[in-house]
Design a protein around this motif. Sequence first.
Motif, mmCIF file in Angstrom:
data_model
loop_
_atom_site.group_PDB
_atom_site.id
_atom_site.type_symbol
_atom_site.label_atom_id
_atom_site.label_comp_id
_atom_site.label_asym_id
_atom_site.label_seq_id
_atom_site.Cartn_x
_atom_site.Cartn_y
_atom_site.Cartn_z
ATOM 1 N N PRO A 1 0.796 -1.237 0.000
ATOM 2 C CA PRO A 1 0.000 0.000 0.000
ATOM 3 C C PRO A 1 0.826 1.284 0.000
ATOM 4 C CG PRO A 1 -0.102 -1.103 2.137
ATOM 5 C CD PRO A 1 0.529 -2.067 1.194
ATOM 6 N N PHE A 2 2.063 1.203 0.448
ATOM 7 C CA PHE A 2 2.893 2.400 0.508
ATOM 8 C C PHE A 2 4.032 2.344 -0.506
ATOM 9 C CE2 PHE A 2 1.088 1.505 4.693
ATOM 10 C CZ PHE A 2 0.336 2.659 4.887
ATOM 11 N N GLY A 3 3.740 1.700 -1.602
ATOM 12 C CA GLY A 3 4.732 1.548 -2.664
ATOM 13 C C GLY A 3 5.123 2.857 -3.328
ATOM 14 N N VAL A 4 4.319 3.908 -3.125
ATOM 15 C CA VAL A 4 4.623 5.207 -3.726
ATOM 16 C C VAL A 4 5.974 5.734 -3.259
ATOM 17 C CG1 VAL A 4 3.441 6.508 -1.897
ATOM 18 C CG2 VAL A 4 3.715 7.511 -4.160
ATOM 19 N N LEU B 1 2.711 4.351 11.321
ATOM 20 C CA LEU B 1 4.061 3.803 11.511
ATOM 21 C C LEU B 1 4.972 4.072 10.326
ATOM 22 C CD1 LEU B 1 3.207 0.369 13.187
ATOM 23 C CD2 LEU B 1 4.074 2.446 14.281
ATOM 24 N N VAL B 2 4.378 4.227 9.139
ATOM 25 C CA VAL B 2 5.192 4.448 7.935
ATOM 26 C C VAL B 2 5.301 5.937 7.610
ATOM 27 C CG1 VAL B 2 5.323 4.074 5.437
ATOM 28 C CG2 VAL B 2 4.704 2.180 6.951
ATOM 29 N N GLU C 1 12.070 10.688 4.477
ATOM 30 C CA GLU C 1 11.082 10.238 3.496
ATOM 31 C C GLU C 1 11.736 9.509 2.326
ATOM 32 O OE1 GLU C 1 7.198 11.945 1.028
ATOM 33 O OE2 GLU C 1 8.375 13.269 2.307
ATOM 34 N N SER C 2 12.896 9.968 1.911
ATOM 35 C CA SER C 2 13.552 9.392 0.732
ATOM 36 C C SER C 2 14.328 8.114 1.039
ATOM 37 C CB SER C 2 14.518 10.421 0.129
ATOM 38 O OG SER C 2 13.864 11.632 -0.150
ATOM 39 N N ARG D 1 10.721 4.397 2.816
ATOM 40 C CA ARG D 1 10.550 3.354 1.791
ATOM 41 C C ARG D 1 10.691 1.942 2.356
ATOM 42 N NH1 ARG D 1 13.264 3.684 -2.869
ATOM 43 N NH2 ARG D 1 13.243 5.973 -2.789
ATOM 44 N N HIS D 2 11.328 1.822 3.508
ATOM 45 C CA HIS D 2 11.504 0.491 4.118
ATOM 46 C C HIS D 2 10.271 0.170 4.968
ATOM 47 C CE1 HIS D 2 15.606 0.266 2.669
ATOM 48 N NE2 HIS D 2 15.823 1.481 3.158
ATOM 49 N N THR D 3 9.167 -0.066 4.287
ATOM 50 C CA THR D 3 7.886 -0.265 4.967
ATOM 51 C C THR D 3 7.834 -1.567 5.763
ATOM 52 O OG1 THR D 3 7.000 -1.275 2.940
ATOM 53 C CG2 THR D 3 6.652 1.085 3.250
ATOM 54 N N GLU D 4 8.821 -2.421 5.545
ATOM 55 C CA GLU D 4 8.838 -3.698 6.251
ATOM 56 C C GLU D 4 9.594 -3.617 7.574
ATOM 57 O OE1 GLU D 4 12.636 -3.232 4.179
ATOM 58 O OE2 GLU D 4 10.536 -2.921 3.599
ATOM 59 N N MET D 5 10.088 -2.441 7.937
ATOM 60 C CA MET D 5 10.879 -2.324 9.161
ATOM 61 C C MET D 5 10.040 -2.675 10.384
ATOM 62 S SD MET D 5 11.247 1.727 10.166
ATOM 63 C CE MET D 5 12.087 2.159 8.646
#
Length: 323
Positions: A142-145, A209-210, A273-274, A278-282
């Motif tokens: 969902p946060f692939g943007v 969290l993201v 942010e950059s 992007r590491h949404t799996e943290m």
Amino acid sequence: MREALFIKQNAERWKQYETEPTKNPDEVAERFVAITDDLSYAKTFYPNSKTISYLNKIASGFHQSIYRNKKESTNRFAQFWRFELPLLFYKHRFKILYSFLFFVVSMLIGIISAKYDNAFVRLVMGDAYVNMTNDNIAKGDPFGVYKHEGEIEMFFQIAGNNLYVTVATFVMGLFLSVGTVVALFRNGIMLGAFEYFFLSKGFGLKSILVIWIHGTLEISSIIIAGGAGLVFGNSILFPKTFSRFVSLKKGVMEGLKITIGILPIIVVAAIFESFVTRHTEMPAWLSVCILAGSLAFILWYVVIYPMRLARNLNLLKPDATEN
């Protein structure tokens, strides 16, 4: 301006600083900011003048009174972030608070509007963004943007955009503070609709969290810039005992200093942010640590530290500024 005129216009005020110390923290903050402005002006236009030594003596009195037992830096750059900016935060704390309240109310309006109007999110965020996010959700990301570009390219784009939004929020204060309020209203509604969109898809907690890894610093900076815009606009509306021109000059300078002072925070938010968001799996604990650390920094530097600094000044002995 010739030096003789510069001295004539300000000599009475300087003498007052020496002979009539104040315990009012607002007044002390204003005096400190004013004397450092005068000192900077004198160093720029009268570099070999004895006036610099005189003003430096007065400014040093403020420094010594704040941290009497600590070695002070003479670096103007360090002194700005250590003393001048926090005192401006304290002096204009209510305007920053009003900016915060404007933003929160508009964010709530965005949330409620998105909840009761299915088309509102698309109206605010655009069809392209909504469609892309829906596709990412279908793909399980969902946060692939935050991953669609390289880190470096993304950093420069985000930093540039956020710096523009921050400075624009301040500059819009020119329109009698209404422009700044409109900018806060617009950004708050967008954030509210944005958050509700993910909440409605079942990703409310995950979005916090993201997204708030960088959003904590980014949104805080916009709110502070809103406070700076209110300083600017209110200086035109409410000149108090000053002429409107003098009040405007003070409002512009103090608002601009606040805005410049928070630009490094905007850059750090863009780095987060950059390179980090992007590491949404943290792990969740790591996200919470970053969020808590960012929030703690903002609360300390913008609220707690300025209050302590002002309290230290408020507890001075009457003759402290004469040292």
